[in-house]
Design a protein around this motif. Structure first.
Motif, PDB file in Angstrom:
ATOM      1  N   GLN A  68       0.822  -1.207   0.000  1.00  0.00           N
ATOM      2  CA  GLN A  68       0.000   0.000   0.000  1.00  0.00           C
ATOM      3  C   GLN A  68       0.852   1.252   0.000  1.00  0.00           C
ATOM      4  O   GLN A  68       0.392   2.319  -0.416  1.00  0.00           O
ATOM      5  CB  GLN A  68      -0.929   0.006   1.216  1.00  0.00           C
ATOM      6  N   VAL A  69       2.102   1.143   0.456  1.00  0.00           N
ATOM      7  CA  VAL A  69       2.947   2.323   0.622  1.00  0.00           C
ATOM      8  C   VAL A  69       3.925   2.510  -0.532  1.00  0.00           C
ATOM      9  O   VAL A  69       4.109   3.618  -1.033  1.00  0.00           O
ATOM     10  CB  VAL A  69       3.717   2.250   1.957  1.00  0.00           C
ATOM     11  N   TYR A  70       4.572   1.440  -0.983  1.00  0.00           N
ATOM     12  CA  TYR A  70       5.619   1.592  -1.992  1.00  0.00           C
ATOM     13  C   TYR A  70       5.623   0.399  -2.939  1.00  0.00           C
ATOM     14  O   TYR A  70       4.992  -0.631  -2.685  1.00  0.00           O
ATOM     15  CB  TYR A  70       6.997   1.744  -1.334  1.00  0.00           C
ATOM     16  N   THR A  71       6.364   0.560  -4.048  1.00  0.00           N
ATOM     17  CA  THR A  71       6.485  -0.491  -5.064  1.00  0.00           C
ATOM     18  C   THR A  71       7.936  -0.593  -5.498  1.00  0.00           C
ATOM     19  O   THR A  71       8.591   0.429  -5.732  1.00  0.00           O
ATOM     20  CB  THR A  71       5.613  -0.173  -6.291  1.00  0.00           C
ATOM     21  N   ALA A  77      11.091  -3.497 -15.762  1.00  0.00           N
ATOM     22  CA  ALA A  77       9.925  -2.609 -15.782  1.00  0.00           C
ATOM     23  C   ALA A  77      10.170  -1.325 -16.566  1.00  0.00           C
ATOM     24  O   ALA A  77       9.308  -0.878 -17.329  1.00  0.00           O
ATOM     25  CB  ALA A  77       9.505  -2.283 -14.350  1.00  0.00           C
ATOM     26  N   GLN A  78      11.353  -0.724 -16.400  1.00  0.00           N
ATOM     27  CA  GLN A  78      11.609   0.545 -17.090  1.00  0.00           C
ATOM     28  C   GLN A  78      11.603   0.355 -18.604  1.00  0.00           C
ATOM     29  O   GLN A  78      11.029   1.170 -19.327  1.00  0.00           O
ATOM     30  CB  GLN A  78      12.930   1.136 -16.636  1.00  0.00           C
ATOM     31  N   THR A  98       3.698   6.267  -7.234  1.00  0.00           N
ATOM     32  CA  THR A  98       3.514   5.055  -6.442  1.00  0.00           C
ATOM     33  C   THR A  98       4.647   4.822  -5.456  1.00  0.00           C
ATOM     34  O   THR A  98       4.776   3.733  -4.920  1.00  0.00           O
ATOM     35  CB  THR A  98       3.415   3.835  -7.376  1.00  0.00           C
ATOM     36  N   LEU A  99       5.472   5.830  -5.196  1.00  0.00           N
ATOM     37  CA  LEU A  99       6.659   5.671  -4.348  1.00  0.00           C
ATOM     38  C   LEU A  99       7.491   4.485  -4.839  1.00  0.00           C
ATOM     39  O   LEU A  99       7.684   3.492  -4.155  1.00  0.00           O
ATOM     40  CB  LEU A  99       6.284   5.513  -2.878  1.00  0.00           C
ATOM     41  N   SER A 100       7.991   4.669  -6.068  1.00  0.00           N
ATOM     42  CA  SER A 100       8.745   3.634  -6.766  1.00  0.00           C
ATOM     43  C   SER A 100       9.994   4.267  -7.378  1.00  0.00           C
ATOM     44  O   SER A 100       9.980   5.451  -7.733  1.00  0.00           O
ATOM     45  CB  SER A 100       7.867   3.026  -7.867  1.00  0.00           C
ATOM     46  N   PRO A 101      11.077   3.511  -7.538  1.00  0.00           N
ATOM     47  CA  PRO A 101      12.257   4.056  -8.221  1.00  0.00           C
ATOM     48  C   PRO A 101      11.960   4.597  -9.614  1.00  0.00           C
ATOM     49  O   PRO A 101      12.652   5.503 -10.084  1.00  0.00           O
ATOM     50  CB  PRO A 101      13.205   2.845  -8.287  1.00  0.00           C
ATOM     51  N   TYR A 141       9.414  13.823   1.373  1.00  0.00           N
ATOM     52  CA  TYR A 141       9.316  15.054   0.586  1.00  0.00           C
ATOM     53  C   TYR A 141      10.701  15.554   0.183  1.00  0.00           C
ATOM     54  O   TYR A 141      10.915  15.993  -0.959  1.00  0.00           O
ATOM     55  CB  TYR A 141       8.559  16.122   1.386  1.00  0.00           C
ATOM     56  N   GLN A 142      11.663  15.485   1.103  1.00  0.00           N
ATOM     57  CA  GLN A 142      13.015  15.932   0.791  1.00  0.00           C
ATOM     58  C   GLN A 142      13.647  15.062  -0.289  1.00  0.00           C
ATOM     59  O   GLN A 142      14.359  15.568  -1.175  1.00  0.00           O
ATOM     60  CB  GLN A 142      13.869  15.901   2.066  1.00  0.00           C
ATOM     61  N   LEU A 143      13.387  13.763  -0.230  1.00  0.00           N
ATOM     62  CA  LEU A 143      13.933  12.838  -1.219  1.00  0.00           C
ATOM     63  C   LEU A 143      13.350  13.107  -2.604  1.00  0.00           C
ATOM     64  O   LEU A 143      14.064  13.068  -3.613  1.00  0.00           O
ATOM     65  CB  LEU A 143      13.631  11.398  -0.785  1.00  0.00           C
ATOM     66  N   TYR A 144      12.060  13.400  -2.663  1.00  0.00           N
ATOM     67  CA  TYR A 144      11.372  13.550  -3.947  1.00  0.00           C
ATOM     68  C   TYR A 144      11.525  14.933  -4.573  1.00  0.00           C
ATOM     69  O   TYR A 144      11.379  15.084  -5.798  1.00  0.00           O
ATOM     70  CB  TYR A 144       9.882  13.244  -3.786  1.00  0.00           C
TER      71      TYR A 144
END
Length: 397
Positions: A68-71, A77-78, A98-101, A141-144
């Protein structure tokens, strides 16, 4: 009409899933062609690099881990995402992050393909940084922030959320404040004197007590334990707390708060049943430590349920000025110990709060208004991209 490649989630159920499904459905109803690209195929050696849904309007990407939080996408995939976008040739890509690389690689990919890129940034926040959970979200937020500064536009749900990102270096011109919206025809008060078979069935399971309801994940950031502690301390006579949802703390809470006044409904996948639950509830309670803009809160408001929520994220802004009762994120149990007896003893107050909540939802948080704003944003970006392409072609000739 616009051809949109929508990158988002269809499972497991969470606010991001609700947002993606409701928004793409509304866009399709207005004639836009929407391809839903989502992580839906566990990584398997048998795939041999072939997208299993290559001929489908929706596209499945392989993943290693999904929650539910990250993938965490698979290594393929890329490449499969790039192949899908080259095949679909969309006018625009909209990523409901989706909080994914992959979120960090999208700007470069779309720039190479000369496709405008929009993001919707969901992570919850508490601008006051009043607790450990809020601090953890601030790190997200800082990471993104550096990556979001490279998107053509980033949709956020409130000016408070925009201000957080601006302080972290995201240019204001990159941000678009478009609040969540709900279908206020679907999420509406029950008609007086008439109850559907489903509503009667739900009411029978709930019992005859007045219903106070929590609907959402059972996780640390939702602070449900503070609500449960307050309920046990007050034990409001003639009332029942209904907890709808699931999550990592579900078993712990059910063992710790084994109380006949508490009904553990569990995860409810059926949309119409969720509507009926809110229609039966007198009070909706949301004790979160961090939020973005809660869809569950907007749904409760639209059904005319009296709403009590913390000022985490934009939720306090939504309820301010008479649309509900706003608590601080600190000492929620203490505040609820005061509020629960008042709500129990003042049904006239809860009815008035419900009317105010419905009025606010109709004024500011309708799905149609949300889609209007998204369409205007799409038109602006596609027009700008067309001008840039023409300018580039002119320079090369």
């Amino acid at each position: 009409m616009v051809q949109i490649a929508w990158l988002g989630k269809k499972s497991p159920f969470c606010g991001n899933v609700s947002y993606g499904l409701s928004t793409t459905k509304a866009l399709r109803s207005r004639g836009h062609q929407t391809h839903f690209i989502h992580f839906d195929t566990p990584h398997s050696p048998e795939r041999n690099g072939i997208s299993l849904l290559a001929n489908d309007p929706d596209v499945s990407l392989p993943y290693l881990v999904k929650s539910q939080v990250y993938t965490i996408p698979s290594p393929r995939a890329q490449r499969e995402l790039r192949d899908s976008l080259e095949r679909l040739k969309p006018d625009l890509v909209h990523a409901s992050l989706t909080l994914s690389p992959l979120d960090f690689r999208l700007p470069e990919l779309c720039q190479q393909l000369s496709v405008p890129l929009v993001a919707t940034f969901h992570p919850a926040f508490d601008s006051g940084l009043r607790n450990l959970t809020a601090g953890t979200q601030q790190l997200t937020y800082q990471l993104y922030a550096p990556a979001l500064a490279r998107y053509d536009r980033v949709i956020v749900f409130s000016q408070l959320q925009a201000d957080v990102l601006i302080k972290l270096g995201v240019p204001a011109k990159r941000l678009a404040v478009i609040p969540n919206g709900v279908d206020t025809d679907l999420w509406s008060p029950a008609s007086p004197g008439t109850a559907s078979l489903l509503q009667r069935s739900v009411r029978e399971r709930l019992g005859k007590e007045r219903i106070f309801l929590y609907m959402g994940r059972l996780a640390t950031e939702k602070n449900v334990e503070a609500l449960l502690r307050a309920w046990r301390l007050v034990s409001p006579e003639g009332c029942r707390l209904v907890v709808v949802g699931d999550g990592p703390l579900s078993s712990t809470f059910q063992n710790q708060f084994n109380d006949p006044q508490i009904l553990w409904w569990g995860y409810e996948p059926d949309l119409e049943t969720r509507v009926a639950l809110l229609q039966c509830a007198e009070v909706f309670l949301l004790p979160s430590l961090v939020e973005g803009l809660s869809l569950a809160l907007l749904e409760a408001m639209a059904t005319g349920t009296a709403c009590v929520a913390t000022d985490a994220g934009a939720d306090g802004e939504v309820l301010a000025g008479g649309a509900g009762i706003v608590m601080k994120t600190q000492e929620v149990t203490t505040q609820l110990r005061t509020l629960l007896p008042v709500l129990r003893d003042q049904p006239v107050l809860t009815a008035a709060l419900g009317r105010g909540a419905r009025k606010r939802a109709l004024e500011r948080y309708t799905l149609s208004g949300n889609i209007d704003a998204i369409e205007r944003l799409y038109e602006e970006l596609i027009h700008s991209n067309s001008l840039a392409t023409l300018h580039s072609q002119a320079k090369s000739t």
